[in-house]
Scaffold this active site. Structure first.
Site, short mmCIF file in Angstrom:
data_model
loop_
_atom_site.label_atom_id
_atom_site.label_comp_id
_atom_site.label_asym_id
_atom_site.label_seq_id
_atom_site.Cartn_x
_atom_site.Cartn_y
_atom_site.Cartn_z
N SER A 1 29.29 38.30 45.62
CA SER A 1 30.19 37.13 45.62
C SER A 1 31.55 37.53 46.18
CB SER A 1 30.31 36.56 44.20
OG SER A 1 30.96 35.31 44.24
N ASN A 2 32.58 36.80 45.87
CA ASN A 2 33.93 37.10 46.37
C ASN A 2 34.95 36.67 45.32
OD1 ASN A 2 34.70 34.21 46.91
ND2 ASN A 2 32.85 34.39 48.15
N ARG A 3 36.24 36.76 45.66
CA ARG A 3 37.29 36.58 44.65
C ARG A 3 37.74 35.13 44.48
NH1 ARG A 3 39.28 41.76 43.80
NH2 ARG A 3 38.76 43.19 45.48
N SER A 4 37.06 34.17 45.06
CA SER A 4 37.54 32.78 44.95
C SER A 4 37.45 32.29 43.50
CB SER A 4 36.72 31.87 45.86
OG SER A 4 37.07 30.53 45.63
N ALA B 1 34.69 29.62 49.29
CA ALA B 1 34.41 30.85 50.02
C ALA B 1 32.90 31.06 49.93
CB ALA B 1 35.17 32.01 49.38
#
Ligand code: PMT
Length: 412
Positions: free
Chosen positions: A211-214, A278
């Site tokens: 995943s990512n930091r959103s 994101a």
């Protein structure tokens, strides 16, 4: 378009309940958002909090006694009723709800309720059994049938010591109702705006994912701004800790593929798609059925495949498409390439390495790039304000679309 609360007249009616302390917070937050707050309290409310508390926060006189010759506003509550853009009764006890249902006018609060032509929002707060009582339910239905908005109550711990349905909503939720009501005839009234938010999660196995930091803050803020201009706002939401905003439909998804399906179906009758999510560009080729064991190996290769480009794929003859570009270098040129490749009307480019900007922050600093080659740099501002600035452009594009369609029609 600014926050609909800014410079609006809000009449806050306060009746006697332990939840009065939350009304103090509500008055403060309304004033902080730029509203001019006139407080009208019942005598029993003044047993829980003093008029001075409200006066100190709103910097305006408070009406508590209709017949007090010392009060400059005692006989002026009709003027307060008339200038109100919205009236909020919070907390609303079983007693005040009953008196409103019967149309009684025995004190400053009930008289103001009868005199105002502004929309009214009632926020019940009472013991669970009192709330469930048939008499209270009938009274609430009567108010609802007259077009009054009933906001809450919520379930939870009650002052009586029990748990149940009867807690007044939190300030954040009541503010959501007020903005929803104030903004209902805004420049996006009758429009459907689909917004994506958060970071998609692509499973490797049942316990791991990419995943990512959103955080979802940017997308949720755009959706709230759309609601506050009268739009029917829908968030296609990747996992996020943000509670659902009042008056916005939230469709939870996890993966890029699920987001693609939800966006595709929501956009069938939408006017605009704004993708602040994101979306993972890559996902594991297949999700392992069981937790993968590390064994003795020092390396681990996960094979990834591309996810669909949702923005590029989604079709709609009159759909306004807006993207966000999360960049760490060459912000403008990278964003312009995405604007073109994905066939967008507008892209909001943010340098996610800049202070106060990008992932997880409450503020953002974006550049708006359009098809005509225009670039508008916005300073650092709240994500809600960024949402409004993006929507200013969307509203303009929608007006332009309508204008072009009318010009093309045989009727001219
Ligand atoms: O959620 P927050 O913590 O508030 O953070 C906000 C944010 C930084 C996530 C937001 O402001 C932002 O920049 N969102 C876009 C992030 C992104 O994925 O950018 P991108 O440059 O990789 O993609 C460009 C656009 O294509 C985006 O609108 C994206 O949603 C879309 N996209 C990307 C990949 C994909 N497979 N499909 C897509 O539709």
């Amino acid at each position: 378009m600014p926050d609909p609360l800014d410079k609006s007249f809000v009449t806050l009616g306060v009746s006697g309940s332990i939840a009065c302390h939350k009304a103090v917070d509500l008055a403060s937050k309304l004033a902080q958002a730029g509203a001019r707050v006139d407080v009208v309290m019942t005598r029993s409310a003044a047993n829980f909090v003093t008029p001075l508390a409200f006066r100190s926060l709103t910097h305006r006189p408070v009406v508590s006694n209709l017949f007090d010759p010392q009060s400059e506003l005692s006989m002026d509550h009709v003027a307060i009723a008339e200038r109100a853009h919205v009236m909020v009764v919070a907390p609303a006890t079983a007693n005040i709800i009953a008196r409103m249902a019967w149309g009684l006018a025995e004190d400053a609060l009930t008289t103001t309720v009868l005199a105002t032509r502004a929309p009214i929002i009632v926020c019940p707060a009472m013991d669970g059994h009192m709330y469930e009582n048939a008499a209270t339910q009938e009274n609430i239905e009567k108010l609802r049938s007259r077009g009054i908005t009933i906001a809450g109550p919520a379930e939870g711990y009650l002052a009586s010591g029990s748990r149940g349905l009867g807690r007044m909503l939190e300030t954040r939720q009541i503010l959501g109702y007020v903005r929803l009501v104030l903004g209902r005839y805004g420049d996006l009234a009758g429009r459907k705006i689909v917004v994506t938010a958060g970071g998609t999660q692509e499973a490797i196995d049942p316990v791991r994912y990419i995943s990512n930091r959103s955080s979802g803050k940017m997308g949720y803020a755009v959706a709230e701004a759309a609601r506050d201009r009268g739009a029917a706002a829908v968030i296609v939401a990747a996992p996020s800790h943000i509670p659902p905003p009042v008056g916005v439909s939230v469709l939870p998804v996890v993966t890029a593929l699920e987001m693609r399906d939800a966006v595709g179906s929501e956009c069938r009758d939408a006017d605009a798609l704004i993708m602040a999510a994101a979306v993972a560009d890559w996902r594991p080729g297949r999700e392992a059925g069981q937790k993968l064991k590390k064994g003795a190996s020092r390396r681990w290769n996960v094979e990834l495949t591309r996810t669909p480009d949702i923005l590029a794929e989604v079709q709609g003859e009159h759909l306004v498409k807006v993207g966000f570009a999360a960049e760490t270098e060459d912000v403008e040129s990278n964003a312009r390439a995405k604007l073109k490749d994905k066939g967008l009307h507008l892209i909001a480019a943010n340098d996610v390495t800049a202070e106060g900007s990008g992932f997880g922050t409450d503020t953002n600093k974006v550049f708006l790039l359009d098809r005509e080659g225009g670039v508008e740099g916005l300073g650092l501002m709240s994500k809600y304000e960024v949402g409004h600035r993006v929507l200013d452009r969307v509203a303009g594009l929608l007006r332009q679309c309508c204008h072009d369609r009318c010009a093309d029609s045989p009727l001219g």
